[in-house]
Design a protein around this motif. Structure first.
Motif, PDB file in Angstrom:
ATOM      1  N   GLY A  96       0.775  -1.233   0.000  1.00 30.40           N
ATOM      2  CA  GLY A  96       0.000   0.000   0.000  1.00 30.40           C
ATOM      3  C   GLY A  96       0.801   1.276   0.000  1.00 30.40           C
ATOM      4  N   GLU A  97       2.102   1.184  -0.264  1.00 31.40           N
ATOM      5  CA  GLU A  97       2.921   2.402  -0.315  1.00 31.40           C
ATOM      6  C   GLU A  97       2.418   3.367  -1.380  1.00 31.40           C
ATOM      7  N   ASN A  98       1.840   2.829  -2.451  1.00 27.20           N
ATOM      8  CA  ASN A  98       1.386   3.671  -3.559  1.00 27.20           C
ATOM      9  C   ASN A  98       0.206   4.560  -3.186  1.00 27.20           C
ATOM     10  N   LEU A  99      -0.429   4.290  -2.031  1.00 24.30           N
ATOM     11  CA  LEU A  99      -1.604   5.071  -1.627  1.00 24.30           C
ATOM     12  C   LEU A  99      -1.235   6.452  -1.112  1.00 24.30           C
ATOM     13  N   GLY A 100       0.050   6.685  -0.884  1.00 21.75           N
ATOM     14  CA  GLY A 100       0.487   8.010  -0.443  1.00 21.75           C
ATOM     15  C   GLY A 100       0.088   8.289   0.987  1.00 21.75           C
ATOM     16  N   ASP A 101      -0.678   9.371   1.197  1.00 22.75           N
ATOM     17  CA  ASP A 101      -1.061   9.757   2.555  1.00 22.75           C
ATOM     18  C   ASP A 101      -2.525   9.486   2.860  1.00 22.75           C
ATOM     19  N   ASP A 102      -3.196   8.710   1.968  1.00 20.34           N
ATOM     20  CA  ASP A 102      -4.635   8.484   2.143  1.00 20.34           C
ATOM     21  C   ASP A 102      -4.997   7.102   1.609  1.00 20.34           C
ATOM     22  N   SER A 103      -5.558   6.263   2.469  1.00 17.89           N
ATOM     23  CA  SER A 103      -5.946   4.916   2.039  1.00 17.89           C
ATOM     24  C   SER A 103      -7.167   4.922   1.134  1.00 17.89           C
ATOM     25  N   GLY A 104      -7.873   6.046   1.056  1.00 16.84           N
ATOM     26  CA  GLY A 104      -9.099   6.105   0.259  1.00 16.84           C
ATOM     27  C   GLY A 104     -10.303   5.532   0.972  1.00 16.84           C
ATOM     28  N   ALA A 105     -10.159   5.254   2.262  1.00 21.56           N
ATOM     29  CA  ALA A 105     -11.248   4.625   3.009  1.00 21.56           C
ATOM     30  C   ALA A 105     -12.464   5.539   3.145  1.00 21.56           C
ATOM     31  N   GLY A 106     -12.240   6.851   3.131  1.00 27.28           N
ATOM     32  CA  GLY A 106     -13.355   7.775   3.272  1.00 27.28           C
ATOM     33  C   GLY A 106     -14.388   7.603   2.172  1.00 27.28           C
ATOM     34  N   ALA A 107     -13.929   7.467   0.926  1.00 25.37           N
ATOM     35  CA  ALA A 107     -14.851   7.256  -0.186  1.00 25.37           C
ATOM     36  C   ALA A 107     -15.524   5.900  -0.081  1.00 25.37           C
ATOM     37  N   CYS A 108     -14.772   4.892   0.359  1.00 22.02           N
ATOM     38  CA  CYS A 108     -15.341   3.547   0.511  1.00 22.02           C
ATOM     39  C   CYS A 108     -16.441   3.524   1.562  1.00 22.02           C
ATOM     40  N   ALA A 109     -16.315   4.370   2.591  1.00 21.21           N
ATOM     41  CA  ALA A 109     -17.297   4.365   3.674  1.00 21.21           C
ATOM     42  C   ALA A 109     -18.694   4.666   3.162  1.00 21.21           C
ATOM     43  N   GLU A 110     -18.773   5.456   2.109  1.00 22.94           N
ATOM     44  CA  GLU A 110     -20.072   5.855   1.582  1.00 22.94           C
ATOM     45  C   GLU A 110     -20.803   4.709   0.894  1.00 22.94           C
ATOM     46  N   THR A 111     -20.093   3.644   0.552  1.00 26.55           N
ATOM     47  CA  THR A 111     -20.706   2.533  -0.186  1.00 26.55           C
ATOM     48  C   THR A 111     -20.755   1.247   0.631  1.00 26.55           C
ATOM     49  N   VAL A 112     -20.618   1.348   1.952  1.00 26.28           N
ATOM     50  CA  VAL A 112     -20.471   0.148   2.759  1.00 26.28           C
ATOM     51  C   VAL A 112     -21.693  -0.772   2.659  1.00 26.28           C
ATOM     52  N   ARG A 113     -22.890  -0.226   2.690  1.00 27.62           N
ATOM     53  CA  ARG A 113     -24.084  -1.080   2.598  1.00 27.62           C
ATOM     54  C   ARG A 113     -24.249  -1.634   1.185  1.00 27.62           C
ATOM     55  N   GLU A 114     -23.941  -0.845   0.195  1.00 27.72           N
ATOM     56  CA  GLU A 114     -24.004  -1.327  -1.180  1.00 27.72           C
ATOM     57  C   GLU A 114     -23.013  -2.471  -1.391  1.00 27.72           C
ATOM     58  N   ASP A 115     -21.802  -2.327  -0.830  1.00 32.00           N
ATOM     59  CA  ASP A 115     -20.797  -3.384  -0.953  1.00 32.00           C
ATOM     60  C   ASP A 115     -21.231  -4.644  -0.217  1.00 32.00           C
ATOM     61  N   ALA A 116     -21.872  -4.472   0.944  1.00 34.26           N
ATOM     62  CA  ALA A 116     -22.349  -5.635   1.688  1.00 34.26           C
ATOM     63  C   ALA A 116     -23.308  -6.457   0.840  1.00 34.26           C
ATOM     64  N   ARG A 117     -24.179  -5.780   0.080  1.00 36.25           N
ATOM     65  CA  ARG A 117     -25.155  -6.491  -0.749  1.00 36.25           C
ATOM     66  C   ARG A 117     -24.539  -7.035  -2.030  1.00 36.25           C
ATOM     67  N   SER A 118     -23.735  -6.208  -2.707  1.00 35.56           N
ATOM     68  CA  SER A 118     -23.244  -6.606  -4.031  1.00 35.56           C
ATOM     69  C   SER A 118     -21.995  -7.480  -3.978  1.00 35.56           C
ATOM     70  N   ALA A 119     -21.082  -7.170  -3.068  1.00 32.57           N
ATOM     71  CA  ALA A 119     -19.837  -7.929  -2.992  1.00 32.57           C
ATOM     72  C   ALA A 119     -19.892  -9.045  -1.949  1.00 32.57           C
ATOM     73  N   GLY A 120     -20.871  -8.987  -1.052  1.00 36.42           N
ATOM     74  CA  GLY A 120     -20.999 -10.017  -0.030  1.00 36.42           C
ATOM     75  C   GLY A 120     -19.977  -9.892   1.078  1.00 36.42           C
ATOM     76  N   ARG A 121     -19.255  -8.788   1.112  1.00 38.50           N
ATOM     77  CA  ARG A 121     -18.281  -8.546   2.178  1.00 38.50           C
ATOM     78  C   ARG A 121     -18.034  -7.053   2.290  1.00 38.50           C
ATOM     79  N   VAL A 122     -17.473  -6.629   3.401  1.00 40.32           N
ATOM     80  CA  VAL A 122     -17.111  -5.228   3.599  1.00 40.32           C
ATOM     81  C   VAL A 122     -15.695  -5.163   4.157  1.00 40.32           C
ATOM     82  N   GLY A 123     -15.057  -4.013   3.976  1.00 40.75           N
ATOM     83  CA  GLY A 123     -13.669  -3.853   4.388  1.00 40.75           C
ATOM     84  C   GLY A 123     -13.520  -3.208   5.758  1.00 40.75           C
ATOM     85  N   HIS A 124     -12.429  -3.560   6.415  1.00 38.18           N
ATOM     86  CA  HIS A 124     -12.111  -3.000   7.737  1.00 38.18           C
ATOM     87  C   HIS A 124     -12.004  -1.478   7.677  1.00 38.18           C
ATOM     88  N   ALA A 125     -11.220  -0.960   6.748  1.00 38.35           N
ATOM     89  CA  ALA A 125     -10.987   0.481   6.693  1.00 38.35           C
ATOM     90  C   ALA A 125     -12.250   1.246   6.333  1.00 38.35           C
TER      91      ALA A 125
END
Length: 432
Positions: free
Chosen positions: A308-337
């Motif tokens: 993850g060195e390529n992520l710089g100073d931001d893991s991008g988790a903030g944007a992912c947070a907005e789709t957590v319920r959608e990911d739970a339904r479509s991907a069948g899993r959600v991420g820690h971050a």
């Protein structure tokens, strides 16, 4: 371990092992192998009063990587101790504690190359005073924070956190605090914490750890890490990914208590987490690990390269947070971050993580150390991280497809107040 026994051991692995063992013998082994001048330890300040009033003001004293992320010291010790006296502490005892701490600040530079440390006090410590803590301090007793954990609760009066890139400096500071040595880095100790506290010699009172690229890989021959695991050499932590991105951390200002007698202080939560990474490394591939550590979108889009060195100073988790319920339904899993990133204030995380891996008791573990203005901020972050609100989706269970919870087991929890430096020596509940 004698110097002759250690000649074939990698320097960093040797130092890590010495810190884990502790005591004067381990310090002597470090000095015997490397010599007093093998690694110069920078001296401290003549006037400790010139140091920041915030005990947790570490960022300016730590190095940063190429992306501006603060880099924690490599070696850590946590000492859980109890006040040895009866009743409430005396003025003489406060002077003893402050003198010991100021001796360390004269002996070691306030930096990763020297020594960084904090002294925190538990709710049980403050129970001995007639007055309760002011409303400006949120410091409840530790407790289980999810329906699927049953941790032992740390209620020792005090916890001292020592951190340094130099293992010999760390051991020298610890032995000086305990009173086993009258000198630290050439500076005579004017007092010892061992004169006031019952300081521990072994786990669980003494806990150790490490963080930094290569150290987890070098110390993977422990329970919880399968033989087949290929812990990346570049990873600073056992789970194979970088952490502590600057934009996924609260600032030191954000976690500082703003008013009342403890203004300038903060609260600290420390969890001991057991890691069991057989399935993580054997059953999951890199894409699946990315999905569960970060979010499914990162895995699908190939956002994370290596650790993850390529992520710089931001893991991008903030944007992912907005789709957590959608990911739970479509991907069948959600991420820690992505789950954790739901706990924010004004668009920013509300805790500042300073955690590190461990091999205490021969087990792969993580000492999850976080500072925040209020313990309720940690509780809110932990609640978001646990994702129990997402288990109404059939594929998401408490531990399955729910971030990294299948691989992490909370064994201990403790809450502490880190007073400002001016009140760090056996404070009353309402210092003036």
């Amino acid at each position: 371990m004698s110097p002759s026994d250690s000649r074939g051991i990698d320097r960093r692995e040797f130092v890590k092992s010495a810190v884990a063992i502790g005591g004067m013998s381990a310090l002597s082994a470090c000095l015997g192998r490397f010599g007093d001048d093998g690694e110069s330890i920078p001296a401290g300040v003549d006037d400790p009063g010139s140091l920041p009033d915030r005990q947790h003001a570490w960022n300016a004293a730590m190095p940063s990587d190429d992306h501006g992320n603060h880099v924690l010291a490599s070696h850590h010790v946590l000492l859980y101790a109890d006040y040895a006296g009866d009743g409430t502490p005396t003025a003489d005892e406060r002077e003893t504690v402050e003198s010991a701490l100021r001796s360390l600040e004269r002996a070691f530079e306030w930096s990763n190359e020297g020594l960084l440390f904090t002294v925190g006090y538990s709710p049980r410590y403050f129970d001995r005073f007639e007055e309760s803590l002011p409303d400006s301090v949120d410091l409840p007793e530790p407790a289980a924070l999810t329906s699927f954990e049953d941790p032992e609760l740390d209620t020792s009066d005090v916890v001292v956190h020592l951190a340094s890139d130099n293992g010999a400096a760390l051991l020298a500071a610890e032995e000086a605090l305990k009173g086993n040595s009258d000198v630290a880095n050439g500076v005579e100790m004017s007092a010892h914490l061992g004169d006031v506290f019952d300081l521990p010699e072994e786990f669980p009172g003494r806990r150790t750890g490490f963080v930094g690229a290569g150290l987890p890989a070098e110390n993977s021959d422990v329970s919880g890490i399968p033989e087949e695991a290929d812990v990346p050499e570049e990873s600073p932590l056992y789970m194979g990914f970088k952490a502590g991105f600057e934009k996924t951390q609260a600032t030191e200002d954000d976690v500082t208590i703003g008013e009342g007698p403890f203004a300038g202080g903060t609260t600290q939560h420390v969890s001991r987490i057991r890691l069991r990474l057989d399935d993580w490394y054997v059953e999951q591939d890199q894409e699946e690990r990315v999905a569960e550590m970060f979010c499914p979108a990162h895995a699908e889009e190939g956002t994370v390269e290596g650790v993850g060195e390529n992520l710089g100073d931001d893991s991008g988790a903030g944007a992912c947070a907005e789709t957590v319920r959608e990911d739970a339904r479509s991907a069948g899993r959600v991420g820690h971050a992505q789950k954790t990133a739901r706990a924010r204030r004004d668009g920013r995380p509300i805790i500042l993580r300073r955690d590190f891996d461990s091999t205490d008791r021969g087990e792969a573990g993580l000492h999850f150390l976080a500072v925040q203005e209020k313990i309720s901020d940690f509780v809110a972050t932990k609640s978001a991280m646990a994702g129990e609100d997402l288990t109404d989706t059939p594929t998401i269970r408490q531990r399955v497809n729910n971030g990294i919870q299948e691989y992490t087991f909370i064994k201990r929890r403790g809450n502490f107040l880190l007073p400002p430096r001016r009140h760090r020596a056996l404070p009353t509940s309402r210092p003036e």
